[in-house]
Design a protein around this motif. Structure first.
Motif, PDB file in Angstrom:
ATOM      1  N   UNK A 100       0.814  -1.223   0.000  1.00  0.00           N
ATOM      2  CA  UNK A 100       0.000   0.000   0.000  1.00  0.00           C
ATOM      3  C   UNK A 100       0.841   1.264   0.000  1.00  0.00           C
ATOM      4  N   UNK A 101       1.967   1.229   0.717  1.00  0.00           N
ATOM      5  CA  UNK A 101       2.843   2.406   0.757  1.00  0.00           C
ATOM      6  C   UNK A 101       3.453   2.656  -0.620  1.00  0.00           C
ATOM      7  N   UNK A 102       3.906   1.595  -1.264  1.00  0.00           N
ATOM      8  CA  UNK A 102       4.494   1.732  -2.598  1.00  0.00           C
ATOM      9  C   UNK A 102       3.456   2.254  -3.592  1.00  0.00           C
ATOM     10  N   UNK A 103       2.224   1.759  -3.460  1.00  0.00           N
ATOM     11  CA  UNK A 103       1.170   2.210  -4.378  1.00  0.00           C
ATOM     12  C   UNK A 103       0.859   3.689  -4.163  1.00  0.00           C
ATOM     13  N   UNK A 104       0.926   4.152  -2.921  1.00  0.00           N
ATOM     14  CA  UNK A 104       0.711   5.576  -2.642  1.00  0.00           C
ATOM     15  C   UNK A 104       1.788   6.414  -3.320  1.00  0.00           C
ATOM     16  N   UNK A 105       3.030   5.931  -3.329  1.00  0.00           N
ATOM     17  CA  UNK A 105       4.100   6.657  -4.014  1.00  0.00           C
ATOM     18  C   UNK A 105       3.814   6.751  -5.516  1.00  0.00           C
ATOM     19  N   UNK A 106       3.253   5.701  -6.096  1.00  0.00           N
ATOM     20  CA  UNK A 106       2.875   5.743  -7.503  1.00  0.00           C
ATOM     21  C   UNK A 106       1.782   6.788  -7.737  1.00  0.00           C
ATOM     22  N   UNK A 107       0.819   6.859  -6.823  1.00  0.00           N
ATOM     23  CA  UNK A 107      -0.243   7.856  -6.961  1.00  0.00           C
ATOM     24  C   UNK A 107       0.304   9.273  -6.833  1.00  0.00           C
ATOM     25  N   UNK A 108       1.269   9.479  -5.948  1.00  0.00           N
ATOM     26  CA  UNK A 108       1.886  10.797  -5.796  1.00  0.00           C
ATOM     27  C   UNK A 108       2.575  11.213  -7.091  1.00  0.00           C
ATOM     28  N   UNK A 109       3.137  10.231  -7.802  1.00  0.00           N
ATOM     29  CA  UNK A 109       3.824  10.542  -9.056  1.00  0.00           C
ATOM     30  C   UNK A 109       2.874  11.150 -10.089  1.00  0.00           C
ATOM     31  N   UNK A 110       1.588  10.771 -10.028  1.00  0.00           N
ATOM     32  CA  UNK A 110       0.610  11.342 -10.965  1.00  0.00           C
ATOM     33  C   UNK A 110       0.495  12.848 -10.765  1.00  0.00           C
ATOM     34  N   UNK A 111       0.688  13.305  -9.529  1.00  0.00           N
ATOM     35  CA  UNK A 111       0.541  14.728  -9.221  1.00  0.00           C
ATOM     36  C   UNK A 111       1.757  15.551  -9.639  1.00  0.00           C
ATOM     37  N   UNK A 112       2.865  14.883  -9.968  1.00  0.00           N
ATOM     38  CA  UNK A 112       4.094  15.600 -10.331  1.00  0.00           C
ATOM     39  C   UNK A 112       4.129  15.812 -11.834  1.00  0.00           C
ATOM     40  N   UNK A 113       4.175  17.058 -12.261  1.00  0.00           N
ATOM     41  CA  UNK A 113       4.244  17.346 -13.680  1.00  0.00           C
ATOM     42  C   UNK A 113       5.598  16.945 -14.244  1.00  0.00           C
ATOM     43  N   UNK A 114       5.640  16.373 -15.437  1.00  0.00           N
ATOM     44  CA  UNK A 114       6.924  15.940 -16.024  1.00  0.00           C
ATOM     45  C   UNK A 114       7.924  17.073 -16.188  1.00  0.00           C
ATOM     46  N   UNK A 115       7.450  18.308 -16.305  1.00  0.00           N
ATOM     47  CA  UNK A 115       8.363  19.437 -16.491  1.00  0.00           C
ATOM     48  C   UNK A 115       9.298  19.617 -15.299  1.00  0.00           C
ATOM     49  N   UNK A 116       8.849  19.216 -14.107  1.00  0.00           N
ATOM     50  CA  UNK A 116       9.676  19.361 -12.907  1.00  0.00           C
ATOM     51  C   UNK A 116      10.910  18.467 -12.991  1.00  0.00           C
ATOM     52  N   UNK A 117      10.793  17.365 -13.730  1.00  0.00           N
ATOM     53  CA  UNK A 117      11.868  16.372 -13.783  1.00  0.00           C
ATOM     54  C   UNK A 117      12.783  16.562 -14.990  1.00  0.00           C
ATOM     55  N   UNK A 118      12.655  17.662 -15.700  1.00  0.00           N
ATOM     56  CA  UNK A 118      13.470  17.873 -16.896  1.00  0.00           C
ATOM     57  C   UNK A 118      14.967  17.841 -16.589  1.00  0.00           C
ATOM     58  N   UNK A 119      15.382  18.581 -15.591  1.00  0.00           N
ATOM     59  CA  UNK A 119      16.804  18.670 -15.280  1.00  0.00           C
ATOM     60  C   UNK A 119      17.390  17.340 -14.812  1.00  0.00           C
ATOM     61  N   UNK A 120      16.773  16.665 -13.814  1.00  0.00           N
ATOM     62  CA  UNK A 120      17.351  15.368 -13.412  1.00  0.00           C
ATOM     63  C   UNK A 120      17.303  14.324 -14.518  1.00  0.00           C
TER      64      UNK A 120
END
Length: 271
Positions: A100-120
């Motif tokens: 359940x904890x791992x699945x919550x992390x996957x759900x949090x990823x939906x809220x992160x826009x891909x533009x935030x991860x451009x640099x990394x």
């Protein structure tokens, strides 16, 4: 009486909004198929010509852009199908520590826009020496949190008795997934494919950052560069022709499979 007035007002507003959206599309389509001297006059009849499209494909390698986009869409979608299927089955049917904890992390990823991860993402690709490659364009999208969530919900709706009966018959977990869960989840896969294809087809910022050569440009990036170079000369016929060439496949798919698309989203529970 009030209901009739409200209904009439709603239909009127929707008709106005539809008209507002259709007029620019009509102008683009009309301008793409006529000579440039008629482009700014919507009410004047003009002969149909394909010269604008000939000029576009002669001025820019749109065939290469099409091929690159097709390769990226196909590669991303195939890998996504495998990953979201296996992950969704694990979250829906298997029991393991911290699920359940791992699945919550996957759900949090939906809220992160891909533009935030451009640099990394770019730094990671540079370390792998994958900048300006097809694999570099595809790699950040191989895992889809939305796809995993969608397929998990779909798999949970499939009766567990089917899996239990298959196990009694001696089927392995791998066979159960691909012979029971996947065929019964076709509407959800179609809905996810539409979302994935549309996103990759229109993706602009990531290809702009990663690609340096013409040979690896996608359609959206190629169109933007082409339009920027031609807008300075007000060559609206060529710009509109290039735009039509880019959006035509998606429009054609929607027109041909409108009913299937609607049913797929409805059955998958997408609002």
């Amino acid at each position: 009486m009030k209901a009739n007035i409200a209904g009439f007002f709603y239909k009127t507003v929707m008709a106005v909004l539809l008209l507002v959206n259709v007029i620019p599309l009509f102008w683009v389509l009309r301008t793409a198929f006529i000579s440039k001297q008629y482009a700014m006059d919507l009410f004047k009849l003009a002969p149909v010509t394909l010269d604008n499209f000939r000029n576009v494909f002669a001025a820019a390698p749109f065939a290469t852009y099409y091929l690159n986009t097709f390769i990226i869409i196909t590669g991303v979608l195939c890998v996504q199908f495998v990953f979201i299927t296996l992950a969704a089955y694990a979250f829906a049917r298997m029991e393991f520590s911290g699920k359940n904890i791992i699945f919550v992390f996957f759900l949090v990823q939906i809220l992160i826009t891909p533009d935030v991860l451009l640099l990394p993402n770019y730094s990671f690709l540079s370390w792998l020496n994958l900048v300006d490659t097809h694999l570099g364009l595809m790699l950040p999208y191989f895992i889809s949190a939305f796809g995993i969530f969608l397929m998990r919900q779909t798999f949970k709706q499939i009766p567990i008795e089917l899996e239990e009966a298959a196990k009694i018959e001696g089927m392995r977990t791998w066979d159960i997934i691909w012979k029971i869960y996947v065929p019964l989840s076709k509407p959800a896969y179609i809905a996810f494919a539409i979302v994935s294809i549309s996103y990759q087809w229109n993706n602009f910022l990531w290809p702009l950052v990663v690609t340096n050569s013409v040979d690896n440009r996608t359609l959206s990036l190629g169109l933007a560069i082409f339009a920027q170079s031609y807008e300075t000369g007000a060559q609206w016929g060529e710009v509109c022709a290039a735009t039509v060439a880019v959006i035509a496949p998606l429009l054609l798919i929607f027109l041909l499979f409108e009913r299937n698309i609607t049913e797929s989203f409805a059955r998958s529970g997408i609002k």
